[in-house]
Design a protein around this motif. Sequence first.
Motif, PDB file in Angstrom:
ATOM      1  N   PHE A 276       6.421 -17.016  11.450  1.00 50.19           N
ATOM      2  CA  PHE A 276       5.108 -17.243  10.861  1.00 50.19           C
ATOM      3  C   PHE A 276       4.618 -18.675  11.059  1.00 50.19           C
ATOM      4  N   TYR A 277       5.197 -19.404  12.007  1.00 55.49           N
ATOM      5  CA  TYR A 277       4.912 -20.821  12.210  1.00 55.49           C
ATOM      6  C   TYR A 277       3.420 -21.112  12.243  1.00 55.49           C
ATOM      7  N   PRO A 278       2.928 -22.118  11.581  1.00 55.79           N
ATOM      8  CA  PRO A 278       3.600 -23.161  10.812  1.00 55.79           C
ATOM      9  C   PRO A 278       3.813 -22.785   9.356  1.00 55.79           C
ATOM     10  N   PHE A 279       3.622 -21.526   9.011  1.00 61.41           N
ATOM     11  CA  PHE A 279       3.778 -21.078   7.624  1.00 61.41           C
ATOM     12  C   PHE A 279       5.206 -20.602   7.367  1.00 61.41           C
ATOM     13  N   CYS A 280       5.525 -20.421   6.080  1.00 59.14           N
ATOM     14  CA  CYS A 280       6.878 -19.996   5.712  1.00 59.14           C
ATOM     15  C   CYS A 280       6.987 -18.483   5.579  1.00 59.14           C
ATOM     16  N   SER A 281       5.866 -17.800   5.390  1.00 55.07           N
ATOM     17  CA  SER A 281       5.909 -16.357   5.167  1.00 55.07           C
ATOM     18  C   SER A 281       4.586 -15.717   5.574  1.00 55.07           C
TER      19      SER A 281
ATOM     20  N   GLU B 187       0.614 -24.286   3.070  1.00 55.57           N
ATOM     21  CA  GLU B 187       0.167 -23.660   1.825  1.00 55.57           C
ATOM     22  C   GLU B 187       1.044 -24.024   0.628  1.00 55.57           C
ATOM     23  N   CYS B 188       2.367 -23.917   0.798  1.00 56.59           N
ATOM     24  CA  CYS B 188       3.246 -24.086  -0.368  1.00 56.59           C
ATOM     25  C   CYS B 188       4.262 -25.214  -0.226  1.00 56.59           C
ATOM     26  N   GLY B 189       4.461 -25.727   0.983  1.00 62.77           N
ATOM     27  CA  GLY B 189       5.384 -26.843   1.179  1.00 62.77           C
ATOM     28  C   GLY B 189       6.818 -26.457   1.509  1.00 62.77           C
ATOM     29  N   LYS B 190       7.138 -25.165   1.498  1.00 66.45           N
ATOM     30  CA  LYS B 190       8.486 -24.726   1.876  1.00 66.45           C
ATOM     31  C   LYS B 190       8.667 -24.918   3.384  1.00 66.45           C
ATOM     32  N   PRO B 191       9.914 -24.956   3.871  1.00 69.82           N
ATOM     33  CA  PRO B 191      10.128 -25.087   5.324  1.00 69.82           C
ATOM     34  C   PRO B 191       9.513 -23.912   6.083  1.00 69.82           C
ATOM     35  N   SER B 192       8.952 -24.188   7.240  1.00 68.10           N
ATOM     36  CA  SER B 192       8.305 -23.137   8.038  1.00 68.10           C
ATOM     37  C   SER B 192       9.343 -22.186   8.616  1.00 68.10           C
ATOM     38  N   ALA B 193       8.890 -20.971   8.905  1.00 69.77           N
ATOM     39  CA  ALA B 193       9.739 -19.952   9.523  1.00 69.77           C
ATOM     40  C   ALA B 193       9.231 -19.690  10.933  1.00 69.77           C
ATOM     41  N   ARG B 194      10.128 -19.403  11.833  1.00 74.86           N
ATOM     42  CA  ARG B 194       9.776 -19.195  13.242  1.00 74.86           C
ATOM     43  C   ARG B 194       8.761 -18.064  13.415  1.00 74.86           C
TER      44      ARG B 194
ATOM     45  N   GLU C  69      26.878 -28.037  22.068  1.00 73.81           N
ATOM     46  CA  GLU C  69      25.642 -28.196  22.828  1.00 73.81           C
ATOM     47  C   GLU C  69      24.520 -28.527  21.859  1.00 73.81           C
ATOM     48  N   LYS C  70      23.670 -29.424  22.285  1.00 72.64           N
ATOM     49  CA  LYS C  70      22.518 -29.751  21.458  1.00 72.64           C
ATOM     50  C   LYS C  70      21.334 -28.952  21.973  1.00 72.64           C
ATOM     51  N   VAL C  71      20.785 -28.140  21.096  1.00 75.45           N
ATOM     52  CA  VAL C  71      19.645 -27.322  21.443  1.00 75.45           C
ATOM     53  C   VAL C  71      18.454 -27.848  20.652  1.00 75.45           C
ATOM     54  N   THR C  72      17.420 -28.226  21.357  1.00 75.08           N
ATOM     55  CA  THR C  72      16.214 -28.711  20.704  1.00 75.08           C
ATOM     56  C   THR C  72      15.279 -27.538  20.486  1.00 75.08           C
ATOM     57  N   PRO C  73      14.855 -27.306  19.239  1.00 75.46           N
ATOM     58  CA  PRO C  73      13.933 -26.199  19.000  1.00 75.46           C
ATOM     59  C   PRO C  73      12.595 -26.469  19.681  1.00 75.46           C
ATOM     60  N   LEU C  74      11.905 -25.392  20.042  1.00 74.93           N
ATOM     61  CA  LEU C  74      10.609 -25.547  20.692  1.00 74.93           C
ATOM     62  C   LEU C  74       9.589 -26.190  19.759  1.00 74.93           C
ATOM     63  N   ARG C  75       9.647 -25.824  18.513  1.00 80.61           N
ATOM     64  CA  ARG C  75       8.731 -26.387  17.522  1.00 80.61           C
ATOM     65  C   ARG C  75       9.548 -27.012  16.405  1.00 80.61           C
ATOM     66  N   PRO C  76       9.220 -28.214  15.991  1.00 79.91           N
ATOM     67  CA  PRO C  76       9.956 -28.814  14.885  1.00 79.91           C
ATOM     68  C   PRO C  76       9.642 -28.098  13.576  1.00 79.91           C
ATOM     69  N   ARG C  77      10.614 -28.050  12.682  1.00 79.43           N
ATOM     70  CA  ARG C  77      10.377 -27.441  11.373  1.00 79.43           C
ATOM     71  C   ARG C  77       9.472 -28.363  10.592  1.00 79.43           C
ATOM     72  N   ARG C  78       8.461 -27.787  10.011  1.00 74.50           N
ATOM     73  CA  ARG C  78       7.500 -28.549   9.220  1.00 74.50           C
ATOM     74  C   ARG C  78       7.321 -27.853   7.888  1.00 74.50           C
ATOM     75  N   PRO C  79       6.837 -28.568   6.904  1.00 74.81           N
ATOM     76  CA  PRO C  79       6.552 -27.881   5.637  1.00 74.81           C
ATOM     77  C   PRO C  79       5.339 -26.952   5.801  1.00 74.81           C
ATOM     78  N   CYS C  80       5.388 -25.848   5.103  1.00 73.06           N
ATOM     79  CA  CYS C  80       4.291 -24.885   5.114  1.00 73.06           C
ATOM     80  C   CYS C  80       3.036 -25.565   4.566  1.00 73.06           C
TER      81      CYS C  80
END
Length: 66
Positions: free
Chosen positions: A29-34, A20-27, A7-18
């Motif tokens: 703390f979105y749009p931040f990584c931490s 502040e630091c450019g790391k992948p965002s975390a659900r 099954e293809k599940v589309t996330p509600l929010r696309p992963r974007r770089p943080c």
Amino acid sequence: MPSDTPEKVTPLRPRRPCPECGKPSAREFYPFCSKRCKDIDLNRWLSGTYVIPGRPDDEEDEPPVQ
């Protein structure tokens, strides 16, 4: 549903770089990584580093020129 079909599940929010630091965002703390990066951004807003410009004060009191 058959379990062998992926099954293809589309996330509600696309992963974007943080922002502040450019790391992948975390659900959490979105749009931040931490929490740290989120708190850094909040501190910048609260300390006045980020400012949304408005009209100069002297323009507000003047009547319109005709």
